[in-house]
Design a protein around this motif. Structure first.
Motif, mmCIF file in Angstrom:
data_model
loop_
_atom_site.group_PDB
_atom_site.id
_atom_site.type_symbol
_atom_site.label_atom_id
_atom_site.label_comp_id
_atom_site.label_asym_id
_atom_site.label_seq_id
_atom_site.Cartn_x
_atom_site.Cartn_y
_atom_site.Cartn_z
ATOM 1 N N MET A 124 -11.478 0.060 19.978
ATOM 2 C CA MET A 124 -12.480 -0.617 18.720
ATOM 3 C C MET A 124 -13.683 -1.247 19.162
ATOM 4 N N SER A 125 -14.559 0.008 19.154
ATOM 5 C CA SER A 125 -16.066 -0.278 19.389
ATOM 6 C C SER A 125 -16.549 -1.021 18.073
ATOM 7 N N ALA A 126 -17.716 -1.753 18.444
ATOM 8 C CA ALA A 126 -18.549 -2.960 17.730
ATOM 9 C C ALA A 126 -19.180 -2.072 16.489
ATOM 10 N N GLU A 127 -19.242 -0.858 16.798
ATOM 11 C CA GLU A 127 -19.704 0.285 15.367
ATOM 12 C C GLU A 127 -18.873 0.368 14.258
ATOM 13 N N GLU A 128 -17.665 0.822 14.966
ATOM 14 C CA GLU A 128 -16.229 1.106 14.135
ATOM 15 C C GLU A 128 -16.251 -0.346 13.965
ATOM 16 N N THR A 129 -16.059 -1.901 13.431
ATOM 17 C CA THR A 129 -15.531 -2.900 12.872
ATOM 18 C C THR A 129 -16.081 -3.130 11.541
ATOM 19 N N PRO A 130 -15.435 -2.652 10.445
ATOM 20 C CA PRO A 130 -15.480 -3.201 9.410
ATOM 21 C C PRO A 130 -16.154 -4.443 9.158
ATOM 22 N N SER A 131 -17.000 -4.485 7.775
ATOM 23 C CA SER A 131 -17.043 -6.240 7.512
ATOM 24 C C SER A 131 -16.113 -7.011 6.604
ATOM 25 N N PHE A 132 -16.007 -7.968 7.140
ATOM 26 C CA PHE A 132 -14.618 -8.430 6.164
ATOM 27 C C PHE A 132 -14.079 -7.621 4.716
ATOM 28 N N GLU A 133 -15.551 -8.137 3.920
ATOM 29 C CA GLU A 133 -15.023 -7.581 2.940
ATOM 30 C C GLU A 133 -14.978 -5.692 2.894
ATOM 31 N N ALA A 134 -15.532 -5.122 3.830
ATOM 32 C CA ALA A 134 -14.740 -3.355 3.852
ATOM 33 C C ALA A 134 -13.709 -3.801 4.296
ATOM 34 N N ALA A 135 -12.986 -4.162 4.743
ATOM 35 C CA ALA A 135 -11.760 -4.290 5.676
ATOM 36 C C ALA A 135 -11.080 -4.948 4.296
ATOM 37 N N LEU A 136 -11.226 -5.750 4.063
ATOM 38 C CA LEU A 136 -10.477 -6.631 3.212
ATOM 39 C C LEU A 136 -10.842 -5.694 1.360
ATOM 40 N N GLN A 137 -11.199 -4.538 1.398
ATOM 41 C CA GLN A 137 -10.883 -3.958 0.381
ATOM 42 C C GLN A 137 -9.858 -2.702 0.462
ATOM 43 N N LYS A 138 -10.446 -1.461 1.909
ATOM 44 C CA LYS A 138 -9.376 -0.979 2.577
ATOM 45 C C LYS A 138 -7.966 -1.465 2.526
ATOM 46 N N LEU A 139 -8.080 -2.704 2.199
ATOM 47 C CA LEU A 139 -6.483 -3.113 2.756
ATOM 48 C C LEU A 139 -5.558 -3.251 1.541
ATOM 49 N N ASP A 140 -7.117 -3.483 0.558
ATOM 50 C CA ASP A 140 -5.914 -3.430 -0.795
ATOM 51 C C ASP A 140 -6.309 -1.920 -0.847
ATOM 52 N N GLU A 141 -6.974 -1.264 -1.033
ATOM 53 C CA GLU A 141 -6.693 0.498 -1.195
ATOM 54 C C GLU A 141 -5.829 0.803 -0.611
ATOM 55 N N ILE A 142 -4.913 0.385 0.524
ATOM 56 C CA ILE A 142 -3.778 0.762 1.034
ATOM 57 C C ILE A 142 -2.713 0.035 0.661
ATOM 58 N N VAL A 143 -2.544 -0.930 0.044
ATOM 59 C CA VAL A 143 -1.588 -1.215 -0.021
ATOM 60 C C VAL A 143 -1.042 -0.844 -1.661
ATOM 61 N N SER A 175 2.977 7.052 5.411
ATOM 62 C CA SER A 175 3.500 6.024 4.337
ATOM 63 C C SER A 175 2.859 4.815 6.022
ATOM 64 N N LEU A 176 3.985 5.229 6.951
ATOM 65 C CA LEU A 176 3.454 4.567 8.303
ATOM 66 C C LEU A 176 2.039 4.538 9.110
ATOM 67 N N VAL A 177 1.576 5.550 8.725
ATOM 68 C CA VAL A 177 0.412 5.881 9.293
ATOM 69 C C VAL A 177 -0.732 4.331 8.251
ATOM 70 N N LEU A 178 -1.090 4.568 7.570
ATOM 71 C CA LEU A 178 -1.570 3.901 6.253
ATOM 72 C C LEU A 178 -0.797 2.010 6.751
ATOM 73 N N TYR A 179 0.944 2.273 6.911
ATOM 74 C CA TYR A 179 0.616 0.673 7.046
ATOM 75 C C TYR A 179 0.240 -0.262 8.732
ATOM 76 N N GLU A 180 0.469 1.275 9.263
ATOM 77 C CA GLU A 180 -0.070 0.961 10.498
ATOM 78 C C GLU A 180 -1.668 0.141 10.693
ATOM 79 N N GLU A 181 -1.925 0.765 9.636
ATOM 80 C CA GLU A 181 -3.853 0.859 9.538
ATOM 81 C C GLU A 181 -3.834 -0.796 8.404
#
Length: 87
Positions: free
Chosen positions: A1-20, A33-39
């Motif tokens: 994963m490159s620096a351009e692809e690394t989300p901010s903490f807030e963006a990652a946390l929001q995406k994680l909440d959506e996945i849950v 479900s497995l793909v989302l779980y892995e992400e």
């Protein structure tokens, strides 16, 4: 994963909440479900790493000139009021 692809903490946390939320509904096919779980695991690790990095920076800021964490009389880290440098 490159620096351009690394989300901010807030963006990652929001995406994680959506996945849950999606996984908790239970209406996804197993493969999706497995793909989302892995992400979600990847995002969780990213958030954890960013929190550890922030904790290290805070600890560094709390250290005195001997490199030890400065404690008050109660044994808690000393807090110095921030004046903002504008007096």
């Amino acid at each position: 994963m490159s620096a351009e692809e690394t989300p901010s903490f807030e963006a990652a946390l929001q995406k994680l909440d959506e996945i849950v939320q999606k996984l908790e509904k239970g209406d996804l096919p197993l493969e999706q479900s497995l793909v989302l779980y892995e992400e979600g695991i990847r995002l969780s690790r990213l958030c954890h790493a960013k929190l550890e990095e922030a904790e290290g920076m805070i600890e560094l800021l709390l250290k005195d000139n001997r490199g030890e964490i400065a404690l008050d009389a109660a044994g808690h880290p000393k807090k110095t009021p921030f004046t903002g440098g504008n007096g």
